[in-house]
Design an enzyme around this catalytic site. Structure first.
Site, PDB file in Angstrom:
ATOM      1  N   ASN A  23      -7.489  -3.904  -7.333  1.00  0.00           N
ATOM      2  CA  ASN A  23      -7.895  -2.568  -6.904  1.00  0.00           C
ATOM      3  C   ASN A  23      -9.294  -2.513  -6.308  1.00  0.00           C
ATOM      4  O   ASN A  23      -9.731  -1.458  -5.853  1.00  0.00           O
ATOM      5  CB  ASN A  23      -7.735  -1.576  -8.062  1.00  0.00           C
ATOM      6  CG  ASN A  23      -6.260  -1.400  -8.413  1.00  0.00           C
ATOM      7  OD1 ASN A  23      -5.383  -1.841  -7.666  1.00  0.00           O
ATOM      8  ND2 ASN A  23      -5.974  -0.808  -9.556  1.00  0.00           N
ATOM      9  N   ARG A  92       0.977   1.849  -1.817  1.00  0.00           N
ATOM     10  CA  ARG A  92       0.246   3.102  -1.611  1.00  0.00           C
ATOM     11  C   ARG A  92      -1.168   2.847  -1.113  1.00  0.00           C
ATOM     12  O   ARG A  92      -1.701   3.600  -0.304  1.00  0.00           O
ATOM     13  CB  ARG A  92       0.211   3.865  -2.930  1.00  0.00           C
ATOM     14  CG  ARG A  92      -0.665   5.074  -2.925  1.00  0.00           C
ATOM     15  CD  ARG A  92      -0.768   5.700  -4.299  1.00  0.00           C
ATOM     16  NE  ARG A  92      -1.813   6.702  -4.316  1.00  0.00           N
ATOM     17  CZ  ARG A  92      -1.667   7.945  -3.836  1.00  0.00           C
ATOM     18  NH1 ARG A  92      -0.517   8.301  -3.322  1.00  0.00           N
ATOM     19  NH2 ARG A  92      -2.682   8.788  -3.879  1.00  0.00           N
ATOM     20  N   ASP A 303      -4.134   2.252 -16.345  1.00  0.00           N
ATOM     21  CA  ASP A 303      -3.463   0.997 -15.969  1.00  0.00           C
ATOM     22  C   ASP A 303      -3.296   0.049 -17.146  1.00  0.00           C
ATOM     23  O   ASP A 303      -2.671  -0.999 -16.992  1.00  0.00           O
ATOM     24  CB  ASP A 303      -4.233   0.280 -14.844  1.00  0.00           C
ATOM     25  CG  ASP A 303      -4.120   1.041 -13.543  1.00  0.00           C
ATOM     26  OD1 ASP A 303      -4.864   0.727 -12.605  1.00  0.00           O
ATOM     27  OD2 ASP A 303      -3.296   1.975 -13.469  1.00  0.00           O
ATOM     28  N   VAL A 325      -4.065  10.953 -16.799  1.00  0.00           N
ATOM     29  CA  VAL A 325      -4.200  10.697 -15.356  1.00  0.00           C
ATOM     30  C   VAL A 325      -2.851  10.872 -14.671  1.00  0.00           C
ATOM     31  O   VAL A 325      -2.718  11.595 -13.687  1.00  0.00           O
ATOM     32  CB  VAL A 325      -4.767   9.284 -15.103  1.00  0.00           C
ATOM     33  CG1 VAL A 325      -4.882   9.010 -13.601  1.00  0.00           C
ATOM     34  CG2 VAL A 325      -6.120   9.140 -15.775  1.00  0.00           C
ATOM     35  N   ARG A 395       3.235  -8.018  -7.415  1.00  0.00           N
ATOM     36  CA  ARG A 395       2.322  -7.183  -6.615  1.00  0.00           C
ATOM     37  C   ARG A 395       0.912  -7.210  -7.176  1.00  0.00           C
ATOM     38  O   ARG A 395      -0.057  -7.112  -6.441  1.00  0.00           O
ATOM     39  CB  ARG A 395       2.816  -5.725  -6.596  1.00  0.00           C
ATOM     40  CG  ARG A 395       4.053  -5.469  -5.766  1.00  0.00           C
ATOM     41  CD  ARG A 395       4.271  -3.979  -5.589  1.00  0.00           C
ATOM     42  NE  ARG A 395       3.031  -3.348  -5.191  1.00  0.00           N
ATOM     43  CZ  ARG A 395       2.749  -2.056  -5.434  1.00  0.00           C
ATOM     44  NH1 ARG A 395       3.612  -1.295  -6.065  1.00  0.00           N
ATOM     45  NH2 ARG A 395       1.599  -1.532  -5.035  1.00  0.00           N
TER      46      ARG A 395
HETATM   47  C1  EPZ Z   1      -5.726   3.931  -8.068  1.00  0.00           C
HETATM   48  O1  EPZ Z   1      -4.628   4.649  -7.527  1.00  0.00           O
HETATM   49  C2  EPZ Z   1      -5.168   2.594  -8.531  1.00  0.00           C
HETATM   50  N1  EPZ Z   1      -4.614   1.877  -7.389  1.00  0.00           N
HETATM   51  C3  EPZ Z   1      -4.080   2.811  -9.589  1.00  0.00           C
HETATM   52  O2  EPZ Z   1      -3.688   1.514 -10.039  1.00  0.00           O
HETATM   53  C4  EPZ Z   1      -4.697   3.579 -10.753  1.00  0.00           C
HETATM   54  O3  EPZ Z   1      -3.671   3.847 -11.705  1.00  0.00           O
HETATM   55  C5  EPZ Z   1      -5.308   4.886 -10.252  1.00  0.00           C
HETATM   56  O4  EPZ Z   1      -6.272   4.611  -9.207  1.00  0.00           O
HETATM   57  C6  EPZ Z   1      -6.016   5.659 -11.362  1.00  0.00           C
HETATM   58  O5  EPZ Z   1      -7.030   4.867 -11.904  1.00  0.00           O
HETATM   59  C7  EPZ Z   1      -5.467   1.249  -6.547  1.00  0.00           C
HETATM   60  O6  EPZ Z   1      -6.674   1.278  -6.724  1.00  0.00           O
HETATM   61  C8  EPZ Z   1      -4.844   0.481  -5.415  1.00  0.00           C
HETATM   62  P1  EPZ Z   1      -6.001   8.379  -7.866  1.00  0.00           P
HETATM   63  P2  EPZ Z   1      -4.899   6.020  -6.679  1.00  0.00           P
HETATM   64  O7  EPZ Z   1      -6.130   8.857  -6.473  1.00  0.00           O
HETATM   65  O8  EPZ Z   1      -6.144   5.866  -5.905  1.00  0.00           O
HETATM   66  C9  EPZ Z   1      -4.078  12.673  -8.204  1.00  0.00           C
HETATM   67  C10 EPZ Z   1      -2.184  -0.227 -10.505  1.00  0.00           C
HETATM   68  O9  EPZ Z   1      -1.312  -0.381 -11.376  1.00  0.00           O
HETATM   69  N2  EPZ Z   1      -4.369  12.791  -6.764  1.00  0.00           N
HETATM   70  O10 EPZ Z   1      -7.236   8.094  -8.669  1.00  0.00           O
HETATM   71  O11 EPZ Z   1      -3.654   6.347  -5.995  1.00  0.00           O
HETATM   72  C11 EPZ Z   1      -2.975  11.644  -8.479  1.00  0.00           C
HETATM   73  O12 EPZ Z   1      -1.697  12.211  -8.347  1.00  0.00           O
HETATM   74  C12 EPZ Z   1      -2.325   1.093  -9.785  1.00  0.00           C
HETATM   75  O13 EPZ Z   1      -3.012  -1.131 -10.165  1.00  0.00           O
HETATM   76  C13 EPZ Z   1      -4.083  13.996  -6.117  1.00  0.00           C
HETATM   77  O14 EPZ Z   1      -3.572  14.938  -6.718  1.00  0.00           O
HETATM   78  O15 EPZ Z   1      -5.127   7.035  -7.889  1.00  0.00           O
HETATM   79  C14 EPZ Z   1      -3.261  11.236  -9.894  1.00  0.00           C
HETATM   80  O16 EPZ Z   1      -2.695  12.176 -10.798  1.00  0.00           O
HETATM   81  C15 EPZ Z   1      -1.297   2.103 -10.239  1.00  0.00           C
HETATM   82  N3  EPZ Z   1      -4.353  14.098  -4.788  1.00  0.00           N
HETATM   83  C16 EPZ Z   1      -4.784  11.304  -9.984  1.00  0.00           C
HETATM   84  O17 EPZ Z   1      -5.219  12.126  -8.880  1.00  0.00           O
HETATM   85  C17 EPZ Z   1      -4.920  13.063  -4.072  1.00  0.00           C
HETATM   86  O18 EPZ Z   1      -5.164  13.217  -2.857  1.00  0.00           O
HETATM   87  C18 EPZ Z   1      -5.451   9.960  -9.878  1.00  0.00           C
HETATM   88  O19 EPZ Z   1      -5.040   9.380  -8.656  1.00  0.00           O
HETATM   89  C19 EPZ Z   1      -5.199  11.850  -4.743  1.00  0.00           C
HETATM   90  C20 EPZ Z   1      -4.928  11.749  -6.097  1.00  0.00           C
END
Ligand code: EPZ
Length: 416
Positions: A23, A92, A303, A325, A395
């Site tokens: 990440n 994603r 995670d 989260v 992945r």
């Molecule tokens: C990152 O995903 C990580 N992926 C995820 O790891 C991790 O679980 C997540 O952050 C939370 O720590 C990468 O870094 C590639 P967010 P991301 O935007 O960026 C909501 C793994 O297993 N949200 O922090 O997609 C969302 O729905 C993966 O390595 C909105 O509503 O996570 C969630 O509930 C899985 N609108 C919360 O925020 C938006 O525009 C956190 O999502 C963006 C997010």
């Protein structure tokens, strides 16, 4: 599709070397598009996701040379501000290229990321902020069509400290006209490394490591060489396995990035020894039930939620685990119950009743961290476990079978 065979019940003993953080490297690869010239990234983990991201950078016309653990990206041949659905739907994090492409070309056509095993993954924070920076955003046939002759600095505040949105907007802001402030920014170490990388490239960023970032736009960013930090989620995965089944030392870790996990392991009765960069987790004969709620950094990482539930399946008592989260990230629970666990979920909480033992069975992997959870449970179970659909684990974990084999596990990959 390959599977993983596990002969459970073996003690785990030894040490592992952790790979670079998935990440962190994914946004860093996207950030390389902002530099004029050839960026080199070292300690790149050999994952499906890093291969996917490299393919995505090639689609833009950049010259990419991926020779694990080294990657170089030469942007002098870039000519296509696009990220196609067939790549974005598999990962994603592809969405990270939106900010850099828009900043570099003044336009971008990036597929909306699909959902994932545990539901929708919106990108509204990303798009709202880019609009505020002057971009026109249209959604057409599953694609984001973004246009901005130039991006202008502005003040952004996220309703939730989104990791992805923080990374995308931070990258877009580095070459915007004027100053951008990001309030309620994500503080994950992976975002901190992205910000440090951008700063080394010549970006002017203040507040790195805090939830309030200030970015003064500059004209150009220069290419650099940088090495990826170790993967704290992979570290946590192996420490939880050690806490349950023996004594595992992670050699290259950053203890300060894992305080929430280390505290919970201690509460669970695990012996935790820290020596500068190495952390050792040892099973002490019992596992205390420990309730927890996941949170954004520095809280307990979502995670590691699935891996923690696998650990609690064999605790001396009942525990509750709430994911604040992602409210429905429990696709691993029915599979763990197939192994004899006793878990019920309600809304975003799993209620785990500890059992005396788990029994090997055929189970199915549904996402990266669920796969890790099933492997931990299979290793602890009596008898044989077969984990299918392990392209998910490929992945996000480099050579997880080899690493567990080096700890004495009876585990092997079965080619389909
Ligand atoms: C990152 O995903 C990580 N992926 C995820 O790891 C991790 O679980 C997540 O952050 C939370 O720590 C990468 O870094 C590639 P967010 P991301 O935007 O960026 C909501 C793994 O297993 N949200 O922090 O997609 C969302 O729905 C993966 O390595 C909105 O509503 O996570 C969630 O509930 C899985 N609108 C919360 O925020 C938006 O525009 C956190 O999502 C963006 C997010």
């Amino acid at each position: 599709m390959d599977s993983i065979y596990i002969g459970g019940g073996r003690e785990l003993k030894g040490s592992v070397l952790i790979s670079g953080a998935k990440n962190a490297v994914l946004p860093m690869m996207a950030a390389s598009l902002l530099a004029d010239g050839t960026t080199t990234i070292e300690n790149v983990p050999n994952l499906r996701d890093t291969i996917t991201m490299a393919s995505l950078l090639e689609v833009t016309g950049a010259e990419v040379n991926l020779d694990f653990p080294s990657l170089s990206v030469n942007t002098s041949t870039m000519d296509t501000p696009k990220a196609p659905y067939e790549l974005v739907k598999t990962m994603r994090a592809s969405f990270y290229v939106l900010g850099p492409l828009l900043s570099r070309f003044g336009e971008a056509k990036v597929s909306l990321p699909g959902g994932c095993a545990w539901g929708p993954r919106p990108v509204d924070f990303h798009l709202r902020a880019l609009k505020k920076m002057g971009a026109s955003i249209k959604l057409k046939e599953g694609y984001v069509l973004a246009k901005a002759p130039y991006l202008k600095g502005c003040s952004v505040r996220f309703d939730f400290p989104s990791v992805g949105a923080t990374g995308n907007i931070l990258m877009a802001a580095t070459r915007a006209r004027g100053t951008t402030t990001i309030e309620n920014a994500a503080m994950e170490p992976e975002i901190e490394q992205l910000a440090e990388m951008l700063k080394l490239m010549g970006a002017q960023i203040e507040g790195i490591g805090t939830s309030y970032l200030t970015v003064h736009g500059v004209e150009h960013l220069k290419p650099i060489t940088i090495s990826v930090i170790p993967d704290r989620i992979e570290i946590g995965t192996f420490l939880i396995a050690g806490a349950l089944m023996g004594k595992v030392t992670v050699k290259n870790s950053v203890p300060s990035q894992l305080t929430s996990l280390l505290e919970k392991l201690h509460s669970a009765g695990t012996q935790v020894d820290i020596d500068r960069e190495s952390i050792t987790a040892s099973f002490t004969g019992r596992v205390n039930p420990v309730d927890l709620t996941t949170a954004v950094y520095p809280g307990f990482p979502t995670d590691l939620q699935a891996q923690w539930i696998a650990f609690m399946c064999l605790a001396d008592g009942s525990s509750m685990l709430t994911d604040s989260v992602y409210h429905d990230r429990f696709s691993h629970v029915p599979e763990l119950n197939r192994l004899g666990a006793d878990i019920k979920t309600e809304h975003n909480t799993a209620f785990v009743r500890g059992v005396k033992k788990l029994k090997g069975a055929e189970v199915m992997s549904t996402d990266i961290r669920a796969s890790a959870s099933l492997i931990i449970a299979g290793l602890a179970a009596e008898g044989e476990t077969l984990v299918s659909r392990i392209y998910h684990i490929d992945r996000g974990y480099e050579n997880i079978v080899g690493k567990f084999q080096s700890l004495g596990a009876e585990i092997k990959r079965i080619k389909s």
